[in-house]
Design a protein around this motif. Structure first.
Motif, PDB file in Angstrom:
ATOM      1  N   ILE A 199      52.249  60.479  56.899  1.00  0.00           N
ATOM      2  CA  ILE A 199      52.248  59.021  57.084  1.00  0.00           C
ATOM      3  C   ILE A 199      51.765  58.329  55.824  1.00  0.00           C
ATOM      4  N   LEU A 200      50.683  58.835  55.248  1.00  0.00           N
ATOM      5  CA  LEU A 200      50.131  58.237  54.030  1.00  0.00           C
ATOM      6  C   LEU A 200      51.118  58.342  52.871  1.00  0.00           C
ATOM      7  N   GLU A 201      51.808  59.477  52.771  1.00  0.00           N
ATOM      8  CA  GLU A 201      52.791  59.645  51.703  1.00  0.00           C
ATOM      9  C   GLU A 201      53.947  58.652  51.857  1.00  0.00           C
ATOM     10  N   ARG A 202      54.392  58.454  53.091  1.00  0.00           N
ATOM     11  CA  ARG A 202      55.513  57.533  53.332  1.00  0.00           C
ATOM     12  C   ARG A 202      55.094  56.081  53.077  1.00  0.00           C
ATOM     13  N   LEU A 203      53.843  55.750  53.386  1.00  0.00           N
ATOM     14  CA  LEU A 203      53.343  54.412  53.051  1.00  0.00           C
ATOM     15  C   LEU A 203      53.292  54.221  51.549  1.00  0.00           C
ATOM     16  N   ASP A 204      52.881  55.253  50.829  1.00  0.00           N
ATOM     17  CA  ASP A 204      52.867  55.196  49.364  1.00  0.00           C
ATOM     18  C   ASP A 204      54.277  54.938  48.828  1.00  0.00           C
ATOM     19  N   GLU A 205      55.255  55.631  49.399  1.00  0.00           N
ATOM     20  CA  GLU A 205      56.638  55.456  48.967  1.00  0.00           C
ATOM     21  C   GLU A 205      57.111  54.024  49.194  1.00  0.00           C
ATOM     22  N   LEU A 206      56.763  53.461  50.350  1.00  0.00           N
ATOM     23  CA  LEU A 206      57.167  52.083  50.648  1.00  0.00           C
ATOM     24  C   LEU A 206      56.501  51.099  49.697  1.00  0.00           C
ATOM     25  N   GLU A 207      55.265  51.388  49.313  1.00  0.00           N
ATOM     26  CA  GLU A 207      54.585  50.522  48.355  1.00  0.00           C
ATOM     27  C   GLU A 207      55.262  50.608  46.993  1.00  0.00           C
ATOM     28  N   GLN A 208      55.604  51.820  46.579  1.00  0.00           N
ATOM     29  CA  GLN A 208      56.269  52.000  45.287  1.00  0.00           C
ATOM     30  C   GLN A 208      57.632  51.319  45.271  1.00  0.00           C
ATOM     31  N   GLN A 209      58.289  51.307  46.424  1.00  0.00           N
ATOM     32  CA  GLN A 209      59.591  50.647  46.540  1.00  0.00           C
ATOM     33  C   GLN A 209      59.456  49.140  46.741  1.00  0.00           C
ATOM     34  N   ARG A 210      58.219  48.664  46.833  1.00  0.00           N
ATOM     35  CA  ARG A 210      57.897  47.250  47.043  1.00  0.00           C
ATOM     36  C   ARG A 210      58.413  46.724  48.382  1.00  0.00           C
ATOM     37  N   VAL A 211      58.540  47.622  49.329  1.00  0.00           N
ATOM     38  CA  VAL A 211      58.860  47.204  50.695  1.00  0.00           C
ATOM     39  C   VAL A 211      57.624  46.579  51.324  1.00  0.00           C
ATOM     40  N   ILE A 212      56.459  47.144  51.026  1.00  0.00           N
ATOM     41  CA  ILE A 212      55.184  46.581  51.453  1.00  0.00           C
ATOM     42  C   ILE A 212      54.291  46.430  50.229  1.00  0.00           C
ATOM     43  N   GLY A 213      53.280  45.588  50.342  1.00  0.00           N
ATOM     44  CA  GLY A 213      52.325  45.412  49.257  1.00  0.00           C
ATOM     45  C   GLY A 213      51.109  46.305  49.444  1.00  0.00           C
TER      46      GLY A 213
END
Length: 322
Positions: A199-213
Protein backbone atom coordinates in the motif's frame (compact mmCIF):
# COMPACT_ATOMS: atom_id res chain seq x y z
CA UNK A 1 -15.27 3.99 19.59
CA UNK A 2 -17.14 5.05 16.48
CA UNK A 3 -15.97 8.65 17.02
CA UNK A 4 -12.40 7.63 16.06
CA UNK A 5 -13.62 6.34 12.70
CA UNK A 6 -16.06 9.20 12.14
CA UNK A 7 -13.27 11.65 12.91
CA UNK A 8 -10.91 9.94 10.47
CA UNK A 9 -13.61 10.01 7.80
CA UNK A 10 -14.35 13.71 8.30
CA UNK A 11 -10.64 14.55 8.34
CA UNK A 12 -9.78 12.87 5.06
CA UNK A 13 -12.81 14.35 3.32
CA UNK A 14 -12.11 17.87 4.55
CA UNK A 15 -8.32 17.81 4.14
CA UNK A 16 -8.15 15.85 0.87
CA UNK A 17 -11.21 17.13 -0.92
CA UNK A 18 -10.28 16.09 -4.45
CA UNK A 19 -10.26 12.46 -3.28
CA UNK A 20 -14.03 12.71 -2.76
CA UNK A 21 -14.80 12.78 -6.47
CA UNK A 22 -13.91 9.13 -7.31
CA UNK A 23 -16.04 7.95 -4.36
CA UNK A 24 -18.99 10.04 -5.55
CA UNK A 25 -18.56 8.65 -9.06
CA UNK A 26 -18.47 5.10 -7.66
CA UNK A 27 -21.52 5.43 -5.41
CA UNK A 28 -23.80 7.57 -7.54
CA UNK A 29 -22.60 6.70 -11.05
CA UNK A 30 -21.51 10.27 -11.75
CA UNK A 31 -18.91 11.26 -14.35
CA UNK A 32 -17.08 14.04 -12.53
CA UNK A 33 -13.58 14.77 -13.83
CA UNK A 34 -12.03 15.83 -10.54
CA UNK A 35 -11.70 19.47 -11.57
CA UNK A 36 -15.05 20.46 -10.08
CA UNK A 37 -15.28 22.89 -7.17
CA UNK A 38 -16.32 21.25 -3.88
CA UNK A 39 -17.87 23.46 -1.24
CA UNK A 40 -18.46 22.20 2.30
CA UNK A 41 -21.24 23.43 4.55
CA UNK A 42 -21.61 23.31 8.34
CA UNK A 43 -22.02 19.81 9.79
CA UNK A 44 -23.91 21.02 12.86
CA UNK A 45 -27.69 21.06 12.60
CA UNK A 46 -30.28 21.79 15.27
CA UNK A 47 -33.43 19.70 15.26
CA UNK A 48 -36.53 21.14 16.90
CA UNK A 49 -37.91 18.86 19.66
CA UNK A 50 -41.46 18.59 21.00
CA UNK A 51 -40.35 20.00 24.38
CA UNK A 52 -39.18 23.17 22.66
CA UNK A 53 -35.48 22.43 23.03
CA UNK A 54 -33.13 22.20 20.08
CA UNK A 55 -31.12 19.01 19.71
CA UNK A 56 -27.77 19.26 17.96
CA UNK A 57 -26.94 16.65 15.35
CA UNK A 58 -23.61 16.48 13.54
CA UNK A 59 -23.44 14.96 10.07
CA UNK A 60 -20.26 13.38 8.76
CA UNK A 61 -20.28 15.43 5.56
CA UNK A 62 -22.45 18.00 3.85
CA UNK A 63 -21.10 19.46 0.63
CA UNK A 64 -21.95 20.54 -2.91
CA UNK A 65 -20.11 19.53 -6.07
CA UNK A 66 -20.29 22.24 -8.71
CA UNK A 67 -20.38 20.31 -11.98
CA UNK A 68 -22.57 21.22 -14.94
CA UNK A 69 -25.40 21.20 -12.40
CA UNK A 70 -24.56 21.80 -8.72
CA UNK A 71 -25.51 18.80 -6.58
CA UNK A 72 -25.65 18.41 -2.82
CA UNK A 73 -24.22 15.33 -1.13
CA UNK A 74 -24.42 13.88 2.35
CA UNK A 75 -22.20 10.93 3.27
CA UNK A 76 -22.25 9.07 6.58
CA UNK A 77 -19.66 6.61 7.89
CA UNK A 78 -21.02 3.75 10.02
CA UNK A 79 -19.21 0.97 11.88
CA UNK A 80 -22.01 -0.47 14.03
CA UNK A 81 -24.57 -3.18 13.37
CA UNK A 82 -27.29 -1.97 10.97
CA UNK A 83 -30.63 -1.13 12.51
CA UNK A 84 -33.65 0.92 11.52
CA UNK A 85 -32.49 3.87 13.58
CA UNK A 86 -29.76 4.86 11.13
CA UNK A 87 -32.37 5.40 8.42
CA UNK A 88 -34.25 7.72 10.78
CA UNK A 89 -31.05 9.61 11.59
CA UNK A 90 -30.19 9.95 7.91
CA UNK A 91 -33.61 11.35 7.09
CA UNK A 92 -33.43 13.80 10.01
CA UNK A 93 -30.07 15.03 8.72
CA UNK A 94 -31.30 15.26 5.14
CA UNK A 95 -34.47 17.11 6.08
CA UNK A 96 -32.54 19.60 8.19
CA UNK A 97 -29.91 20.13 5.46
CA UNK A 98 -32.73 20.76 2.98
CA UNK A 99 -34.50 23.14 5.36
CA UNK A 100 -31.31 25.03 6.31
CA UNK A 101 -30.70 25.76 2.63
CA UNK A 102 -34.34 26.14 1.65
CA UNK A 103 -35.60 29.07 -0.41
CA UNK A 104 -38.81 31.01 0.20
CA UNK A 105 -40.33 32.89 -2.71
CA UNK A 106 -43.51 34.74 -1.77
CA UNK A 107 -45.66 31.92 -0.38
CA UNK A 108 -43.62 28.98 -1.70
CA UNK A 109 -40.95 27.06 0.21
CA UNK A 110 -38.53 25.05 -1.95
CA UNK A 111 -36.25 22.53 -0.27
CA UNK A 112 -33.70 20.33 -2.02
CA UNK A 113 -32.74 17.04 -0.40
CA UNK A 114 -29.11 15.96 -0.79
CA UNK A 115 -27.86 12.83 -2.53
CA UNK A 116 -27.22 10.61 0.47
CA UNK A 117 -25.15 7.45 0.94
CA UNK A 118 -23.75 5.38 3.81
CA UNK A 119 -20.26 3.87 4.01
CA UNK A 120 -20.37 0.74 6.18
CA UNK A 121 -16.95 -0.12 7.57
CA UNK A 122 -18.17 -3.56 8.63
CA UNK A 123 -20.42 -5.78 6.53
CA UNK A 124 -22.85 -8.04 8.37
CA UNK A 125 -25.47 -10.40 6.97
CA UNK A 126 -28.01 -7.73 7.89
CA UNK A 127 -26.15 -4.96 6.08
CA UNK A 128 -28.39 -3.91 3.19
CA UNK A 129 -27.21 -3.16 -0.34
CA UNK A 130 -29.31 -0.01 -0.23
CA UNK A 131 -31.83 1.80 1.92
CA UNK A 132 -35.01 3.51 0.83
CA UNK A 133 -37.02 6.58 1.74
CA UNK A 134 -40.77 6.50 1.14
CA UNK A 135 -42.34 9.89 1.84
CA UNK A 136 -46.13 10.03 1.75
CA UNK A 137 -47.43 13.57 1.25
CA UNK A 138 -50.89 15.03 0.53
CA UNK A 139 -49.61 15.74 -2.95
CA UNK A 140 -48.38 12.23 -3.62
CA UNK A 141 -45.78 9.67 -2.60
CA UNK A 142 -42.08 10.17 -3.23
CA UNK A 143 -39.57 7.37 -2.86
CA UNK A 144 -35.88 6.96 -3.66
CA UNK A 145 -32.92 4.78 -2.75
CA UNK A 146 -30.03 5.61 -0.42
CA UNK A 147 -26.93 3.74 -1.74
CA UNK A 148 -24.71 1.74 0.59
CA UNK A 149 -20.95 1.30 0.13
CA UNK A 150 -19.57 -1.75 1.97
CA UNK A 151 -15.92 -0.91 2.49
CA UNK A 152 -14.90 -4.50 3.34
CA UNK A 153 -15.97 -5.73 -0.10
CA UNK A 154 -13.42 -3.57 -1.95
CA UNK A 155 -10.10 -5.16 -2.85
CA UNK A 156 -6.86 -3.17 -2.82
CA UNK A 157 -6.50 -3.54 -6.59
CA UNK A 158 -9.97 -2.09 -7.15
CA UNK A 159 -9.37 0.72 -4.64
CA UNK A 160 -6.23 1.83 -6.47
CA UNK A 161 -7.69 1.21 -9.92
CA UNK A 162 -10.70 3.42 -9.20
CA UNK A 163 -8.70 5.87 -7.02
CA UNK A 164 -10.97 5.23 -4.03
CA UNK A 165 -8.11 6.32 -1.78
CA UNK A 166 -10.45 7.59 0.93
CA UNK A 167 -11.11 3.93 1.76
CA UNK A 168 -7.45 3.10 2.54
CA UNK A 169 -7.50 4.21 6.20
CA UNK A 170 -10.38 1.77 6.72
CA UNK A 171 -8.94 -1.12 4.70
CA UNK A 172 -7.80 -2.79 7.94
CA UNK A 173 -11.46 -3.61 8.67
CA UNK A 174 -11.27 -6.33 5.99
CA UNK A 175 -8.71 -8.11 8.21
CA UNK A 176 -10.47 -7.58 11.55
CA UNK A 177 -11.76 -11.15 11.89
CA UNK A 178 -8.23 -12.50 11.41
CA UNK A 179 -6.60 -10.39 14.15
CA UNK A 180 -6.31 -13.35 16.58
CA UNK A 181 -4.42 -15.33 13.91
CA UNK A 182 -2.12 -12.44 13.00
CA UNK A 183 -1.45 -11.77 16.66
CA UNK A 184 -0.29 -15.33 17.35
CA UNK A 185 1.46 -16.17 14.07
CA UNK A 186 4.59 -14.31 12.96
CA UNK A 187 4.20 -15.72 9.45
CA UNK A 188 0.62 -14.49 9.06
CA UNK A 189 1.52 -11.11 10.55
CA UNK A 190 4.40 -10.86 8.07
CA UNK A 191 1.90 -11.41 5.24
CA UNK A 192 -0.28 -8.59 6.56
CA UNK A 193 2.75 -6.31 6.87
CA UNK A 194 3.75 -7.14 3.30
CA UNK A 195 0.29 -6.09 2.15
CA UNK A 196 0.60 -2.76 3.94
CA UNK A 197 4.12 -2.30 2.58
CA UNK A 198 2.59 -2.65 -0.88
CA UNK A 199 0.00 0.00 0.00
CA UNK A 200 2.78 2.41 0.93
CA UNK A 201 4.65 1.66 -2.30
CA UNK A 202 1.54 2.29 -4.40
CA UNK A 203 0.91 5.58 -2.59
CA UNK A 204 4.50 6.57 -3.35
CA UNK A 205 3.91 5.78 -7.02
CA UNK A 206 0.77 7.92 -7.10
CA UNK A 207 2.67 10.79 -5.51
CA UNK A 208 5.47 10.48 -8.06
CA UNK A 209 2.86 10.48 -10.82
CA UNK A 210 1.31 13.59 -9.21
CA UNK A 211 -2.04 11.88 -8.89
CA UNK A 212 -1.94 12.82 -5.20
CA UNK A 213 0.15 15.35 -3.30
CA UNK A 214 2.53 14.76 -0.42
CA UNK A 215 -0.01 16.15 2.03
CA UNK A 216 -2.70 13.75 0.75
CA UNK A 217 -0.33 10.82 1.14
CA UNK A 218 0.69 11.87 4.63
CA UNK A 219 -2.97 12.25 5.66
CA UNK A 220 -3.88 8.78 4.35
CA UNK A 221 -0.95 7.18 6.19
CA UNK A 222 -1.58 9.09 9.41
CA UNK A 223 -5.28 8.22 9.50
CA UNK A 224 -4.52 4.59 8.63
CA UNK A 225 -2.25 4.48 11.67
CA UNK A 226 -4.98 6.01 13.88
CA UNK A 227 -7.59 3.48 12.73
CA UNK A 228 -5.25 0.50 13.18
CA UNK A 229 -4.35 1.72 16.66
CA UNK A 230 -8.02 1.84 17.66
CA UNK A 231 -9.27 -1.27 15.89
CA UNK A 232 -6.39 -3.54 16.96
CA UNK A 233 -5.96 -2.18 20.49
CA UNK A 234 -6.54 -5.66 21.99
CA UNK A 235 -3.95 -7.23 19.66
CA UNK A 236 -0.54 -5.87 20.58
CA UNK A 237 1.44 -7.59 17.82
CA UNK A 238 -0.93 -6.41 15.09
CA UNK A 239 -1.04 -2.89 16.46
CA UNK A 240 2.73 -2.67 16.82
CA UNK A 241 3.56 -4.40 13.54
CA UNK A 242 1.36 -2.24 11.29
CA UNK A 243 1.56 0.83 13.51
CA UNK A 244 5.37 0.93 13.45
CA UNK A 245 5.33 0.62 9.67
CA UNK A 246 2.92 3.54 9.34
CA UNK A 247 4.92 5.70 11.73
CA UNK A 248 8.10 4.92 9.82
CA UNK A 249 6.43 5.95 6.58
CA UNK A 250 5.36 9.23 8.15
CA UNK A 251 8.93 10.00 9.15
CA UNK A 252 10.10 9.25 5.62
CA UNK A 253 7.43 11.51 4.12
CA UNK A 254 9.54 14.64 4.04
CA UNK A 255 7.89 18.00 4.45
CA UNK A 256 10.19 19.24 1.72
CA UNK A 257 8.03 17.34 -0.78
CA UNK A 258 5.05 19.41 0.36
CA UNK A 259 7.09 22.57 -0.14
CA UNK A 260 8.25 21.43 -3.58
CA UNK A 261 4.65 20.71 -4.53
CA UNK A 262 3.82 24.30 -3.60
CA UNK A 263 6.74 25.59 -5.67
CA UNK A 264 5.54 23.71 -8.74
CA UNK A 265 2.05 25.14 -8.36
CA UNK A 266 2.79 28.80 -8.83
CA UNK A 267 4.47 32.04 -7.93
CA UNK A 268 5.88 32.85 -4.50
CA UNK A 269 2.67 34.38 -3.17
CA UNK A 270 0.78 31.25 -4.11
CA UNK A 271 3.51 29.13 -2.55
CA UNK A 272 3.26 30.97 0.76
CA UNK A 273 -0.52 30.68 0.77
CA UNK A 274 -0.27 26.95 0.11
CA UNK A 275 2.22 26.59 2.97
CA UNK A 276 0.01 28.57 5.35
CA UNK A 277 -3.09 26.53 4.47
CA UNK A 278 -1.14 23.32 5.03
CA UNK A 279 0.09 24.62 8.40
CA UNK A 280 -3.46 25.50 9.43
CA UNK A 281 -4.73 22.01 8.58
CA UNK A 282 -1.90 20.50 10.62
CA UNK A 283 -2.72 22.80 13.57
CA UNK A 284 -6.38 21.82 13.43
CA UNK A 285 -5.39 18.18 13.61
CA UNK A 286 -3.45 18.96 16.79
CA UNK A 287 -0.86 16.18 16.50
CA UNK A 288 2.31 18.15 15.73
CA UNK A 289 4.28 20.87 17.49
CA UNK A 290 4.84 24.33 16.02
CA UNK A 291 8.45 23.40 15.31
CA UNK A 292 7.48 20.20 13.48
CA UNK A 293 4.90 22.05 11.38
CA UNK A 294 7.46 24.72 10.54
CA UNK A 295 9.89 22.01 9.42
CA UNK A 296 7.25 20.25 7.35
CA UNK A 297 5.88 23.34 5.59
CA UNK A 298 9.02 25.45 5.15
CA UNK A 299 7.52 28.31 7.17
CA UNK A 300 9.36 29.82 10.11
CA UNK A 301 8.32 28.90 13.64
CA UNK A 302 7.22 32.52 14.12
CA UNK A 303 4.92 32.33 11.08
CA UNK A 304 3.38 29.09 12.31
CA UNK A 305 2.99 30.61 15.78
CA UNK A 306 1.14 33.55 14.26
CA UNK A 307 -1.22 31.20 12.40
CA UNK A 308 -1.74 29.20 15.60
CA UNK A 309 -2.59 32.38 17.52
CA UNK A 310 -5.16 33.43 14.93
CA UNK A 311 -6.67 29.93 14.91
CA UNK A 312 -6.87 29.90 18.72
CA UNK A 313 -8.54 33.32 18.80
CA UNK A 314 -11.16 32.18 16.27
CA UNK A 315 -11.95 29.12 18.37
CA UNK A 316 -12.36 31.29 21.49
CA UNK A 317 -14.67 33.73 19.70
CA UNK A 318 -16.74 30.82 18.39
CA UNK A 319 -17.18 29.45 21.94
CA UNK A 320 -18.24 32.89 23.22
CA UNK A 321 -20.87 33.15 20.48
CA UNK A 322 -22.39 29.76 21.28
Amino acid sequence: MGNIYDGAFRTILNDCRKLIIPVINEIFGEMYTGEEEIRFFPNEHFLAQQDGADKERITDTNFTVFGKVPKKYHLECESSLPDGRITIRLFEYDAQIALDEGEVTEDTLTVTFPNTAVLYLRAYKRTPDKMKYVIVTPGGTVQYDVPVMKVQTYSLDYIFQKRLLILIPFYIFSHEKSFPVYNSSEQKLAELKAEYRKILERLDELEQQRVIGAFDKRTIIELSSDVVKELAKRYENVQKGIGDMMRGALIETSARTILNQGISQGISQGINQNQRETALRMLKRGKMTVEEIAEDTGLSAAEVGQIAGTFGQCKMEKRLLQ
